[in-house]
Structures are given as C-alpha cells and as structure tokens.
Design a protein around this motif. Structure first.
Motif, mmCIF file in Angstrom:
data_model
loop_
_atom_site.group_PDB
_atom_site.id
_atom_site.type_symbol
_atom_site.label_atom_id
_atom_site.label_comp_id
_atom_site.label_asym_id
_atom_site.label_seq_id
_atom_site.Cartn_x
_atom_site.Cartn_y
_atom_site.Cartn_z
ATOM 1 N N ALA A 134 0.839 -1.198 0.000
ATOM 2 C CA ALA A 134 0.000 0.000 0.000
ATOM 3 C C ALA A 134 0.872 1.245 0.000
ATOM 4 O O ALA A 134 0.528 2.265 -0.591
ATOM 5 C CB ALA A 134 -0.911 -0.015 1.227
ATOM 6 N N ARG A 135 2.020 1.134 0.671
ATOM 7 C CA ARG A 135 2.878 2.316 0.813
ATOM 8 C C ARG A 135 4.275 1.847 1.179
ATOM 9 O O ARG A 135 4.436 0.890 1.938
ATOM 10 C CB ARG A 135 2.292 3.182 1.932
ATOM 11 N N VAL A 136 5.280 2.482 0.621
ATOM 12 C CA VAL A 136 6.674 2.204 0.999
ATOM 13 C C VAL A 136 7.306 3.524 1.423
ATOM 14 O O VAL A 136 7.181 4.533 0.727
ATOM 15 C CB VAL A 136 7.477 1.592 -0.174
ATOM 16 N N TYR A 137 7.946 3.525 2.600
ATOM 17 C CA TYR A 137 8.578 4.761 3.067
ATOM 18 C C TYR A 137 9.834 4.452 3.863
ATOM 19 O O TYR A 137 10.040 3.327 4.324
ATOM 20 C CB TYR A 137 7.593 5.590 3.902
ATOM 21 N N LEU A 138 10.674 5.469 4.015
ATOM 22 C CA LEU A 138 11.890 5.336 4.810
ATOM 23 C C LEU A 138 11.543 5.608 6.271
ATOM 24 O O LEU A 138 10.719 6.464 6.572
ATOM 25 C CB LEU A 138 12.947 6.338 4.341
ATOM 26 N N ALA A 139 12.176 4.877 7.182
ATOM 27 C CA ALA A 139 11.957 5.123 8.609
ATOM 28 C C ALA A 139 13.319 5.425 9.237
ATOM 29 O O ALA A 139 14.319 4.819 8.851
ATOM 30 C CB ALA A 139 11.308 3.919 9.270
ATOM 31 N N PRO A 140 13.354 6.342 10.235
ATOM 32 C CA PRO A 140 12.184 7.016 10.802
ATOM 33 C C PRO A 140 11.747 8.291 10.090
ATOM 34 O O PRO A 140 10.772 8.904 10.534
ATOM 35 C CB PRO A 140 12.661 7.359 12.223
ATOM 36 N N SER A 141 12.354 8.685 8.962
ATOM 37 C CA SER A 141 12.031 9.996 8.370
ATOM 38 C C SER A 141 10.591 10.069 7.868
ATOM 39 O O SER A 141 9.982 11.127 7.861
ATOM 40 C CB SER A 141 12.992 10.295 7.212
ATOM 41 N N GLY A 142 10.041 8.934 7.409
ATOM 42 C CA GLY A 142 8.688 8.934 6.854
ATOM 43 C C GLY A 142 8.646 9.314 5.378
ATOM 44 O O GLY A 142 7.568 9.328 4.771
ATOM 45 N N ASP A 143 9.789 9.601 4.778
ATOM 46 C CA ASP A 143 9.809 9.973 3.354
ATOM 47 C C ASP A 143 9.317 8.817 2.489
ATOM 48 O O ASP A 143 9.816 7.691 2.601
ATOM 49 C CB ASP A 143 11.238 10.342 2.917
ATOM 50 N N GLU A 144 8.371 9.093 1.615
ATOM 51 C CA GLU A 144 7.843 8.048 0.741
ATOM 52 C C GLU A 144 8.864 7.677 -0.338
ATOM 53 O O GLU A 144 9.664 8.513 -0.765
ATOM 54 C CB GLU A 144 6.563 8.542 0.056
ATOM 55 N N VAL A 145 8.829 6.407 -0.745
ATOM 56 C CA VAL A 145 9.716 5.926 -1.799
ATOM 57 C C VAL A 145 8.855 5.341 -2.907
ATOM 58 O O VAL A 145 7.913 4.591 -2.627
ATOM 59 C CB VAL A 145 10.665 4.827 -1.271
ATOM 60 N N ALA A 146 9.145 5.691 -4.150
ATOM 61 C CA ALA A 146 8.386 5.136 -5.275
ATOM 62 C C ALA A 146 8.652 3.637 -5.362
ATOM 63 O O ALA A 146 9.783 3.191 -5.183
ATOM 64 C CB ALA A 146 8.809 5.814 -6.571
ATOM 65 N N CYS A 147 7.595 2.874 -5.623
ATOM 66 C CA CYS A 147 7.712 1.414 -5.647
ATOM 67 C C CYS A 147 7.109 0.876 -6.932
ATOM 68 O O CYS A 147 6.021 1.274 -7.339
ATOM 69 C CB CYS A 147 6.988 0.838 -4.425
ATOM 70 N N THR A 148 7.838 -0.009 -7.577
ATOM 71 C CA THR A 148 7.313 -0.694 -8.763
ATOM 72 C C THR A 148 7.018 -2.132 -8.384
ATOM 73 O O THR A 148 7.892 -2.810 -7.822
ATOM 74 C CB THR A 148 8.371 -0.706 -9.890
ATOM 75 N N TYR A 149 5.797 -2.600 -8.676
ATOM 76 C CA TYR A 149 5.454 -3.985 -8.340
ATOM 77 C C TYR A 149 5.380 -4.794 -9.624
ATOM 78 O O TYR A 149 4.622 -4.470 -10.540
ATOM 79 C CB TYR A 149 4.121 -4.028 -7.603
ATOM 80 N N ARG A 150 6.229 -5.866 -9.656
ATOM 81 C CA ARG A 150 6.301 -6.629 -10.904
ATOM 82 C C ARG A 150 6.801 -8.037 -10.576
ATOM 83 O O ARG A 150 7.717 -8.198 -9.769
ATOM 84 C CB ARG A 150 7.243 -5.827 -11.798
ATOM 85 N N ASP A 151 6.181 -9.033 -11.158
ATOM 86 C CA ASP A 151 6.589 -10.441 -10.995
ATOM 87 C C ASP A 151 6.750 -10.847 -9.528
ATOM 88 O O ASP A 151 7.674 -11.579 -9.169
ATOM 89 C CB ASP A 151 7.917 -10.711 -11.726
ATOM 90 N N GLY A 152 5.873 -10.328 -8.682
ATOM 91 C CA GLY A 152 5.905 -10.738 -7.279
ATOM 92 C C GLY A 152 6.932 -10.012 -6.437
ATOM 93 O O GLY A 152 7.156 -10.391 -5.289
ATOM 94 N N TYR A 153 7.570 -9.002 -6.995
ATOM 95 C CA TYR A 153 8.560 -8.242 -6.231
ATOM 96 C C TYR A 153 8.175 -6.763 -6.175
ATOM 97 O O TYR A 153 7.762 -6.185 -7.187
ATOM 98 C CB TYR A 153 9.950 -8.362 -6.858
ATOM 99 N N ALA A 154 8.323 -6.183 -4.978
ATOM 100 C CA ALA A 154 8.156 -4.737 -4.813
ATOM 101 C C ALA A 154 9.547 -4.122 -4.879
ATOM 102 O O ALA A 154 10.382 -4.370 -4.008
ATOM 103 C CB ALA A 154 7.493 -4.427 -3.480
#
Ligand SMILES: [Zn+2]
Length: 657
Positions: free
Chosen positions: A620-640
């Motif tokens: 649903a969402r990928v982000y860096l912790a603890p900063s909370g910065d969102e990271v773009a995610c590509t979902y393909r062939d069962g891998y995020a």
C-alpha cells in the motif's frame, strides 16, 4: 513473554579492595540524570563483583571495605524515580574474597592446580559450582531480594564449570555413578552441576518474586541450554566485537537465539577493546553499528560500561552512548514485536558438538556467504520447526544421528531443499551417507589435495571455465545414475611431498579425476569439499559463488534481490500487528586497524540502492523510517522494487501491506 527495554547499560563495577573512597563522588541525582539524558531506560547495577565485594549495606563480611554509602540502594532509588529499571548483578563464578578465604572451593584441574591466575599473577580465580560456595551465593542473593524488594531482576555472571577434580566433585561423581577418569563423564557432570545451580537459584527466586527477570551469563548462547531454558526469562547476548568475540559472533548467535522463544538483547561495550578498559571510547560509528545491528536482528540494545570507583559516570561515555541511543529511540517503533522473515536454515554445528571455536569456522563461512549474498536465514538445530525454511544448509560436518536423519527425511518429503557439503549427511561412523536421495555416495577421502574444480554449464556463469584451486581436502564421491554433475574435480600431477614437489606451493592441475565436486539430484545439492570452512579460512570468492549459484538453483526467487555490494547487510523483519515489513540495510565496514582488533571508524554512504522485496501483493505504501519519506515502488513479478536514495550507515525501508 518477558519484554526487555530497548536502551540498556550493563554497568560493571569490579573494584579492588585497595582502592579508597568507593562512591565518594556519587550523586544519585546526577547519576540518574546522566543516564536519562543518554536516553537509557535500564541499567544493570552491582550487588557483588568479581572481587567478591558487595556495594550496599549487608550482613555479610564482604561489604567493600572503603564503601562510603549504601550505593546500590541509592542507585536503584534514583533510577526508579525516573522509570529506569535496575536489574541486579551478582558475580558467581569469580569471587576473589571467597577464593582467598576458601581456596578449597576453587575448581581444580587434572594436575591438582587451582583454577585461575597463578600465585604471582594478577587475575581471577574460578570457584567450583559443586562446592559449599554456592550456599553462600544463594544466601547473599536472598538478602538482596529482602533489601531491595521488589527486585527488577538478576544478572548472574560467570556461569560455567570446567572439568573439576576437587574433592567435592570426585565424591559427587562417584556417588552419581560417573567415572572421574573419563573425560566424557567429567563433562557430563560439569553440565549437570551448572544445570542444578540454575534450577536451584530460579526456584529460590521464584518463591519470593513471581516476575523478576533472571539471566545466567556465559558469554554465549549454547544449544545445550535448551532443556534448562525455563530457568531464564530472556536472553542477553554478550558480544563485544573488539573484545575477543569478533564481528561474526553476534550475527551468528542471534540468528540462533531468536528462534528460542525469548526476548533478547545484544550486549556490546563502550570500550575501545573489552571490559575493564577504563578511559577508552568506542568510535561512534562502531557503537552505531553494534546497536543498529541489534535492531536489524530484532534485539534490544545493551552497552557495557564500567563505573569509576568514585561512583561518577563519565560524561564523555554518556555523550557517546546518548548520541546512539537517541537514534535507537527514534527507530524503536519499527523494531518492536518483530519476527524475522527468513527462508533458509543453517544447521548449527554447535548443536552436534562439532564447533571448533565459539564461532565455528564452517558456520562462520556459511554466514559470510549468505549475508554477503543478501539471503535471509536462521541458525537452527533439530529442535526447530523446519517447515518455514525453503532450503536448509548442512555445513561440512553435520553427522546424521537418528533424530537428525529423521528430521531431514521428513523435511525432504515435505518438499524442502537441501545443500550439504563434505561429511554432512553421513552417519556418525562416517562410513557413508544416510540421507535418502543423496546425489552421490562416499568412496574415500580424496587422494590429492589441493585439487581443482572445473564448472560445468550450470555453474559456469558464475565461475567461468577456468580451473579453481581448492585448498582443503575433499572426499571422492560416486554420483547416483540419475544425478547431475555441476562441477568436476581435476587432480594435480602429484601431491607435494619430499619425493616430488613443484615450485613454491601446490602442484599444478593436470587431468580430470572423474569425480564430481558439486552434484545435484532433485532438491539436494552436494559439495565434495568442506566449502564453508574453506571460505572462512581462505576467503576465495569463487567458493562463495559456487554455493550461491547452487543455492539459486534451489531458490530462484529469494526474498530479497538487490544490487547492493557484499559489504551491505540486509535483513527483513515483520511486524504482524502493524501489517508491515521493515527492511534494514546496514553499511558499516569493520577494518583491521591494529594487530589484534577490528573496528569501524567511518560511515561510507551508499546511494541509489536498488532493492526488490518479494511480496504477494503490491504494498500500500513504501517509506523510509524514521524519516517517513515516501519511496516510489514498482510492483512486478511478485517483487516490490524500490530505489533507496541513500544509506548512511543504517536505513530502514517500510513496506506496508
Ligand atoms: Zn569441584
């Protein structure tokens, strides 16, 4: 389950009776304030030290002769006022006060020599756990429980027993039908004595406190503790990388300890070297590494320090610890109540009594290969549930007792995959392999060594077609008719002996031997050489590539795929309640900067690191912790798949379901 706090101090206080003014500059407010400012929320403080001296009001004679106050009481009260826990330390195996008064209570070796420092040498002496000394330790422990009720917990130290030949032990062994002339019986008895000690102390403590924490420290987590683990409330993994344990000990031990069903902590030290190293300070990145590695393996943190005899904490030390613990505090929400996401089990040679050191060479080599290959694994024994692992590694020397053979057979029948090397998979008599479906049979130890490996097509991508020297002796294998040979052994002209030798080192490669180096049959891949110990001993990258290429045949879709360098360590922890997984990336490079120790001085950042995490559905969402910065995610062939912009030492990446 008893839960540990995240930011602990283990505050050593072994203080000579010849030093005056004990606690003379202790200020309870300043003490607790210094800890609180460094964000410490638990401190293990001293009742009785290795000198055998006691640091509080007591009915026992061993009160430190120059103690100027009721130190432990004041420490506890000041800390409790700030919600800092204070488990109490009691030294058991070392007690110089009692060793001098009762030399007959010391362990005695086979030559009649009392254990420990020689008469004209400084150092500790080891008391026998089968002598009346333990009655004294128990009485002293019970006094502590009365004085400080309710106690937060106990940390009992130097818990162990050698092959003692003292009169108490010889008598007891005879009474119990053991033969003191047999080493196996002496070892069995020593183990029995330590187990009895743990049962006796935990039972006595539990009569008076239902819930205080209890830990018995031996500097390691041993597989043979399993039957006695109910006497513990949690595990503390003492492991000072610069203090003799090395950088391989903690990751290997925690991968085993975390399968045992307890909360656990990583105990390092603030010292440049090891315990008692006054006025020395670990490099900040080295302390960060120890604490963040703890978090990456689901452990809580404990930093060892030693209090100055005057009772004053070192400002420099707590500035250092505070600089790391403030970061730990910020990371905690993603590190609590975690379970590791793993898919490989590495069988622990210690569990079959085959470890050649506290960090076994073959286990260390396997750990290096898997970690450098960014694989997710536990260290296991026959008592673990193996169904969660897709591949199990039996490194070099895991004999098949009936129990282990049955476990392996059941695991294979359930669809599991296996990698074995050298003698692993043989019966205890080493006359042949007993695992059903093994790719090859045993003929004899190889005649030639060093010999050479030449890859066939399946491994050629990783190894190329050049022959590769194998420094240690393997075994001759005869492949089953339906097995596939992945690499062959080539022989030299002759072995290097006085009768014939060539050049400075081993003899060059001449001809194919006809025997395989690596062979596969179904879901089992077998190596002829002790490849795991060889990697640890010789560091040949091709040895790792052989294993990782073989592993890729059994595990084509690993949990983590990445272009990270082999110096980056990646672990994945699941937080089931938050429905998220936390990927930890660590990039610190220990370096040999002195004759005898490794340390870390710099953080070498990594940029634009590509990581793909196997997920059943798009996060649903990928982000860096603890900063909370969102990271773009590509979902393909069962891998995020994400690109982590920067890793400065330690970075967490959170994948929400
Ligand atoms: Zn003894």
């Amino acid at each position: 389950m008893f839960k540990l706090r995240f930011r602990q101090i283990h505050l050593d206080f072994h203080t000579s009776e010849q030093i005056p003014g004990i606690g003379s500059r202790f200020d309870p407010e300043e003490f607790a304030e210094t800890l609180a400012r460094a964000r410490v929320n638990s401190v293990t403080a001293f009742s009785k030290c290795h000198h055998g001296l006691i640091y509080h009001e007591t009915r026992f004679e061993a009160r430190h002769p120059h103690l100027q106050r009721n130190l432990l009481k004041e420490q506890i009260d000041a800390c409790h006022a700030r919600d800092i826990r204070v488990p109490i330390y009691i030294s058991v195996g070392f007690d110089e006060f009692m060793a001098r008064r009762h030399p007959e209570w010391l362990e005695v070796d086979g030559n009649g020599r009392r254990s420990g420092a020689a008469p004209l040498q400084p150092g500790w002496h080891k008391l026998c756990f089968n002598s009346p000394y333990l009655d004294y330790v128990l009485e002293q422990t019970l006094e502590v429980m009365e004085l400080f009720a309710p106690v937060d917990g106990f940390f009992f130290d130097i818990i162990g027993q050698g092959q003692c030949h003292c009169p108490f032990c010889l008598d007891s062994m005879r009474q119990e039908g053991l033969n003191p002339e047999e080493e196996a019986d002496r070892l069995r008895f020593a183990k029995r004595v330590v187990d009895r000690f743990k049962r006796r102390f935990t039972a006595a403590i539990r009569e008076r406190s239902a819930d205080c924490s209890i830990f018995y420290n031996s500097g390691h987590i041993y597989p043979d503790w399993r039957p006695i683990l109910d006497t513990y409330t949690h595990l503390e993994l003492e492991s000072l990388p610069s203090g003799g344990w090395g950088y391989l000990h903690f990751p290997l031990t925690v991968r085993y300890a975390r399968t045992l069903g307890f909360d656990y902590l990583a105990m390092t030290g603030k010292f440049h070297k090891s315990w008692g190293d006054f006025s020395s300070y670990k490099n900040l990145p080295a302390l960060e590494y120890d604490c963040f590695t703890a978090l990456a393996y689901g452990a809580k943190c404990s930093v060892g320090d030693q209090l100055h005899p005057t009772g004053q904490l070192s400002r420099a030390t707590y500035d250092l610890i505070g600089a790391v613990y403030r970061q730990v505090e910020a990371k905690e929400p993603w590190c609590d109540d975690v379970v590791p996401e793993v898919e490989i089990g590495l069988f622990n040679p210690e569990a079959v009594g085959n470890a050649d050191a506290r960090v076994d060479t073959s286990a260390a080599g396997a750990q290096r290969m898997l970690t450098e290959g960014h694989h997710q694994f536990d260290v296991i024994d026959a008592a673990n549930d193996w169904s969660r692992y897709r591949v199990i590694l039996l490194p070099d020397k895991i004999p098949m007792t009936e129990e282990i053979r049955g476990k392996v057979a059941e695991y294979l029948a359930g669809g599991g995959s296996l990698i074995t090397s050298y003698e692993s998979g043989m019966g205890p008599d080493k006359r042949g392999f007993v695992i059903p479906g093994m790719p090859a049979g045993f003929i004899e130890p190889a005649e030639f060594s060093p010999d050479f490996v030449v890859a066939r097509d399946p491994l050629a991508e990783a190894l190329g077609d050049a022959e590769q020297v194998m420094y240690d002796r393997g075994i001759l294998l005869k492949p089953a008719a339906d097995a596939e040979v992945l690499a062959d052994i080539w022989n030299p002209y002759f072995n290097r002996t006085w009768e014939h030798f060539c050049s400075h080192s081993h003899t060059p490669c001449e001809r194919p031997s006809g025997a395989p180096a690596v062979v596969q049959r179904g879901r089992i891949i077998q190596f002829a050489h002790p490849i795991f110990a060889m990697y640890q001993r010789h560091g040949v990258r091709a040895y790792k590539q052989m294993v990782l290429s073989a592993l890729a045949r059994l595990l084509p879709d690993p949990l983590v795929k990445t272009d990270a360098p082999s110096t980056a360590h990646l672990t994945v922890n699941r937080q089931p309640e938050q429905r998220r997984s936390v990927l930890h990336i660590l990039h610190y490079i220990p370096e040999r900067r002195a004759n005898t120790l490794d340390t870390i001085e710099d953080v070498i950042p990594l940029y634009h690191l590509r990581v793909a995490l196997k997920r059943e559905q798009e996060p649903a969402r990928v982000y860096l912790a603890p900063s909370g910065d969102e990271v773009a995610c590509t979902y393909r062939d069962g891998y995020a798949e994400v690109v982590v912009p920067e890793v400065r030492g330690h970075q967490m990446v959170v994948f929400e379901d």
